[in-house]
Design an enzyme around this catalytic site. Structure first.
Site, PDB file in Angstrom:
ATOM      1  N   ARG A  66       0.824  -1.219   0.000  1.00 21.86           N
ATOM      2  CA  ARG A  66       0.000   0.000   0.000  1.00 21.86           C
ATOM      3  C   ARG A  66       0.859   1.270   0.000  1.00 21.86           C
ATOM      4  NH1 ARG A  66      -3.641  -1.215   4.252  1.00 21.86           N
ATOM      5  NH2 ARG A  66      -2.260   0.020   5.557  1.00 21.86           N
ATOM      6  N   TYR A 119     -10.998  25.169  -6.733  1.00 24.55           N
ATOM      7  CA  TYR A 119     -11.605  24.078  -7.499  1.00 24.55           C
ATOM      8  C   TYR A 119     -12.983  23.711  -6.920  1.00 24.55           C
ATOM      9  CZ  TYR A 119     -11.615  19.317  -9.542  1.00 24.55           C
ATOM     10  OH  TYR A 119     -11.917  18.160 -10.211  1.00 24.55           O
ATOM     11  N   ASP A 190      -3.564  24.716  -3.805  1.00 20.81           N
ATOM     12  CA  ASP A 190      -3.685  23.812  -4.948  1.00 20.81           C
ATOM     13  C   ASP A 190      -2.786  24.370  -6.047  1.00 20.81           C
ATOM     14  OD1 ASP A 190      -4.520  22.578  -7.367  1.00 20.81           O
ATOM     15  OD2 ASP A 190      -6.526  22.221  -6.570  1.00 20.81           O
ATOM     16  N   LYS A 215      -3.354  16.206 -14.488  1.00 23.29           N
ATOM     17  CA  LYS A 215      -3.312  17.252 -15.509  1.00 23.29           C
ATOM     18  C   LYS A 215      -1.939  17.251 -16.193  1.00 23.29           C
ATOM     19  CE  LYS A 215      -7.457  18.082 -14.083  1.00 23.29           C
ATOM     20  NZ  LYS A 215      -7.869  19.030 -13.081  1.00 23.29           N
TER      21      LYS A 215
HETATM   22  C1  LIG Z   1      -8.680  18.665 -11.909  1.00 20.25           C
HETATM   23  C2  LIG Z   1      -8.333  19.429 -10.718  1.00 20.25           C
HETATM   24  C3  LIG Z   1      -8.300  18.834  -9.463  1.00 20.25           C
HETATM   25  C4  LIG Z   1      -8.735  17.416  -9.225  1.00 20.25           C
HETATM   26  O1  LIG Z   1      -7.957  16.456  -9.859  1.00 20.25           O
HETATM   27  P1  LIG Z   1      -8.566  15.030 -10.203  1.00 20.25           P
HETATM   28  O2  LIG Z   1      -7.381  14.198 -10.466  1.00 20.25           O
HETATM   29  O3  LIG Z   1      -9.457  15.229 -11.389  1.00 20.25           O
HETATM   30  O4  LIG Z   1      -9.332  14.575  -8.997  1.00 20.25           O
HETATM   31  C5  LIG Z   1      -7.914  19.593  -8.387  1.00 20.25           C
HETATM   32  N1  LIG Z   1      -7.583  20.884  -8.532  1.00 20.25           N
HETATM   33  C6  LIG Z   1      -7.616  21.497  -9.716  1.00 20.25           C
HETATM   34  C7  LIG Z   1      -7.251  22.940  -9.811  1.00 20.25           C
HETATM   35  C8  LIG Z   1      -7.999  20.803 -10.848  1.00 20.25           C
HETATM   36  O5  LIG Z   1      -8.076  21.435 -12.016  1.00 20.25           O
END
Ligand SMILES: *Cc1c(COP(=O)(O)O)cnc(C)c1O
Length: 397
Positions: A66, A119, A190, A215
């Site tokens: 894990r 987000y 973030d 992303k």
């Molecule tokens: C897409 C995104 C997330 C979440 O990511 P996932 O892998 O889709 O859960 C978090 N913060 C931002 C700014 C995003 O664009």
């Protein structure tokens, strides 16, 4: 391979996480294999005891599938290099990384201030889970005056995102860090937009950086991944404990894909950023365009902060069109090179018609009836993208 911490980040990203030489053969593959495992096997009980002792001290240790083995460790190291952190923890999605960060630093009865440009699903987490755990959440414009008016005696955390979702509002991270220090708050941010490559909030005073590796890190629209990165030992320990206790884990194959993706992160981000600027230049000359949201674009209100704090940009932009919703829907549906879909940071261009209901909660938005369209500019030829945008604008009109 190159171990020098003074090497350029581009160099470090190519040399991190390579396989070590087989001691007998003196040979190794360049790419680290995906080390899939559930059970970790120990040579003897002393080796197991050493691993358990490391784990008890909160250090990274190989004990069980894990927590991962070499492939996971290599990806953690890469996130540390990207973000300028000491420890990185992996989660199975960006949203998973957000929950890991928040559960690591919040207790029942605490209050957290969330930047209103964060987000969207953070609000859903609040509505469905945080509220039930008696964690209070306030939303605020991330300016010092607005934030100060939201402080309560039990405020523990400031959660922000820069540039913000949907409109790419640049925040003054060093000022937010100073505010957080003054009021004894943990600053969580973030950093999916910068992905550690073009923006490094930990260097600007943030305590914890969260990245959706889904992303730009993955970069090929085929992977879900999140990471939480910290520099402070005490915070790392809290995240480590929560990560272990809650069972956050990712597949070695996904870690492998992310390592593969990150090798080309520098060129992909540079290229999409260049394409996005070409699209901004084109859009700025169109009569249908009221405003462009992209911090690397000189007319964006966040441009000065972007110049001060970022080393580059990416392919994300939003555009306000002098169109009602029906015309904007025709525009989006007429695009042929832009996929209609969530997410971004892959190789391909994407489009989203932004919901005004979501925008209304962003204090940065000057509310009007114009449509807002978010574009992710990919690696296609910008000339082709411009031709596609042109024909779709004509259909919309
Ligand atoms: C897409 C995104 C997330 C979440 O990511 P996932 O892998 O889709 O859960 C978090 N913060 C931002 C700014 C995003 O664009």
């Amino acid at each position: 391979m190159a171990k020098s911490p003074t090497a350029h980040l581009d160099t470090q990203l190519q040399h991190a996480g390579t396989a070590t030489f087989d001691p007998v053969l003196g040979a190794a593959p360049v790419a680290l294999p995906s080390m899939r495992t559930s059970t970790v096997r120990f040579e003897n009980l002393d080796a197991l005891d050493r691993a358990q002792a490391d784990k008890a001290r909160g250090e990274r240790s190989v004990t069980y599938g894990r927590v991962g083995m070499d492939t996971h460790a290599a990806l953690e190291d890469i996130f540390c290099k990207l973000e300028g952190g000491e420890r990185a923890f992996l989660a199975s999605s960006g949203l998973g990384a957000i929950t890991l960060a928040l559960f690591s630093v919040l207790d029942s009865g605490d209050h957290v201030i969330v930047a209103d440009c964060a987000y969207g699903p953070v609000r859903y987490l609040d509505k469905t889970v945080l509220g039930r755990m008696n964690i209070q959440v306030s939303y605020s414009r991330a300016t010092i005056a607005d934030l100060a008016s939201q402080l309560r005696p039990n405020t523990r955390v400031l959660y922000v995102e820069s540039p913000g979702s949907l409109l790419f509002e640049m925040l003054d991270m060093p000022a937010l860090a100073q505010f957080a220090r003054q009021h004894d708050l943990i600053l969580v941010t973030d950093n999916t937009w910068g992905s550690g490559y073009v923006y490094r909030p930990l260097d600007l005073g943030a305590d914890i950086s969260v990245v959706a590796g889904t992303k730009y890190v993955g970069g090929h629209s085929d992977l879900m991944l999140g990471a939480v990165v910290a520099k402070d030992a005490d915070l790392s320990r809290r995240i480590n404990d929560t990560h272990y206790a809650m069972g956050y884990s990712i597949s070695a194959d996904d870690a492998w894909l992310a390592i593969r993706g990150v090798r080309t992160l520098p060129i992909r981000m540079r290229q999409t950023a260049e394409h996005a600027l070409a699209i901004c230049r084109y859009l700025s000359g169109r009569p249908e365009v009221a405003r462009i949201f992209h911090p690397a674009w000189p007319d964006d209100p966040g441009h000065a902060l972007w110049q001060r704090d970022c080393t580059g940009s990416n392919g994300m932009l939003a555009v306000e069109l002098k169109m009602d919703n029906a015309a904007a829907r025709r525009f989006v549906d007429s695009l042929s090179l832009f996929g209609i879909g969530f997410s971004w940071g892959g190789f391909e261009s994407l489009v989203q018609l932004v919901d005004h209901a979501a925008l209304r909660s962003h204090g940065y938005w000057q509310a009007n009836d114009n449509a807002i369209v978010r574009l992710h500019i990919g690696l296609e030829s910008p000339q082709d993208l411009i031709a596609d945008l042109t024909q779709a604008l004509e259909v919309a009109a």
